[in-house]
Design a protein around this motif. Structure first.
Motif, mmCIF file in Angstrom:
data_model
loop_
_atom_site.group_PDB
_atom_site.id
_atom_site.type_symbol
_atom_site.label_atom_id
_atom_site.label_comp_id
_atom_site.label_asym_id
_atom_site.label_seq_id
_atom_site.Cartn_x
_atom_site.Cartn_y
_atom_site.Cartn_z
ATOM 1 N N ALA A 86 0.829 -1.300 -0.122
ATOM 2 C CA ALA A 86 0.008 0.094 0.079
ATOM 3 C C ALA A 86 0.798 1.268 0.115
ATOM 4 N N PHE A 87 0.655 2.167 -0.765
ATOM 5 C CA PHE A 87 1.371 3.501 -0.582
ATOM 6 C C PHE A 87 1.059 3.890 0.772
ATOM 7 N N PRO A 88 2.311 4.374 1.495
ATOM 8 C CA PRO A 88 2.187 4.638 2.726
ATOM 9 C C PRO A 88 1.285 5.855 3.144
ATOM 10 N N GLU A 89 1.518 6.761 2.343
ATOM 11 C CA GLU A 89 0.534 7.973 2.599
ATOM 12 C C GLU A 89 -1.045 7.737 2.101
ATOM 13 N N MET A 90 -1.242 6.465 1.528
ATOM 14 C CA MET A 90 -2.644 6.354 1.249
ATOM 15 C C MET A 90 -3.159 5.517 2.472
ATOM 16 N N ARG A 91 -2.199 4.615 3.032
ATOM 17 C CA ARG A 91 -2.633 3.693 4.296
ATOM 18 C C ARG A 91 -2.929 4.756 5.121
ATOM 19 N N THR A 92 -1.981 5.889 5.494
ATOM 20 C CA THR A 92 -2.365 6.916 6.380
ATOM 21 C C THR A 92 -3.745 7.645 6.513
ATOM 22 N N PHE A 93 -3.868 8.022 5.053
ATOM 23 C CA PHE A 93 -5.175 8.585 4.709
ATOM 24 C C PHE A 93 -6.248 7.869 5.107
ATOM 25 N N VAL A 94 -6.206 6.437 4.555
ATOM 26 C CA VAL A 94 -7.480 5.464 4.950
ATOM 27 C C VAL A 94 -7.445 5.474 6.598
ATOM 28 N N GLU A 95 -6.674 5.215 7.049
ATOM 29 C CA GLU A 95 -6.608 5.082 8.656
ATOM 30 C C GLU A 95 -7.292 6.620 9.342
ATOM 31 N N LEU A 96 -6.795 7.574 8.800
ATOM 32 C CA LEU A 96 -7.247 8.680 9.434
ATOM 33 C C LEU A 96 -8.802 9.057 9.146
ATOM 34 N N LEU A 97 -9.241 8.498 7.786
ATOM 35 C CA LEU A 97 -10.763 8.623 7.593
ATOM 36 C C LEU A 97 -11.408 7.380 8.354
ATOM 37 N N HIS A 98 -10.879 6.496 8.438
ATOM 38 C CA HIS A 98 -11.531 5.334 9.533
ATOM 39 C C HIS A 98 -11.787 5.747 10.899
#
Length: 138
Positions: A86-98
Motif C-alpha cells: 500500500a502506498f504509505p500516504e494512502m494507508r495513513t489517509f485511509v486510517e485517518l478517515l476510518h
C-alpha cells in the motif's frame, strides 16, 4: 457527511510489480525467459487479456489465451496476497478517515477475487469493507 470511494491499483496500492511478475512467470513457463520490465511497461494501462493476445502472437505461443490468462491470474493472486505494498500516504489517509468514521469504499476494474487478495495482503481489508469490482457493474 462525506464518503470516499477509492480506486485500487495505482491509487491505494502499487500493484504493477505483481502484474509484471505474474506475466513474467507465465511467459517463462511457455518458453519466453527474458521478458523485461521495460517490455512490460509498454502494456501498462492495457487490459491483461489484450496484452496476452499480443504477446501470444509476438512470441508464437501455442497455449490458448484463456490458459495464459488463467495461469497469470493464479500467479497474480498468489503475489497479491503476499507482496502488495500500500502506498504509505494512502494507508495513513485511509486510517485517518476510518478513525473519523468516514464511510469508504473501493471501486476497481479488477476482479473481486483480485481486490480481496490485495486488500487482505495489505491489511486494508479491515478498513475498507465495501468493495465493488468491474464484474459487478454492467
Amino acid at each position: 457527511m462525506i464518503s470516499v470511494i477509492f480506486d485500487l491499483d495505482g491509487t491505494l496500492v502499487d500493484s504493477e510489480p505483481n502484474y509484471y511478475e505474474s506475466g513474467r512467470r507465465t511467459l517463462e513457463r511457455h518458453g519466453v525467459p527474458d521478458f523485461t520490465w521495460e517490455q512490460h511497461s509498454r502494456f501498462i494501462g492495457i487490459g491483461t487479456l489484450e496484452t496476452l493476445e499480443i504477446l501470444k502472437e509476438r512470441h508464437g505461443l501455442d497455449a490458448p489465451v484463456e490458459q495464459l490468462l488463467a495461469e497469470q491470474n493464479a500467479a497474480y493472486l498468489e503475489l497479491a496476497r503476499a507482496h502488495t505494498e500500500a502506498f504509505p500516504e494512502m494507508r495513513t489517509f485511509v486510517e485517518l478517515l476510518h478513525a473519523r468514521g468516514v464511510p469508504m469504499a473501493v471501486a476497481s476494474g479488477s476482479s473481486r477475487e483480485a481486490i480481496d487478495a490485495v486488500l487482505a495482503g495489505t491489511g486494508l481489508d479491515a478498513l475498507l469493507t465495501t468493495v465493488v469490482s468491474a464484474e459487478e457493474v454492467a
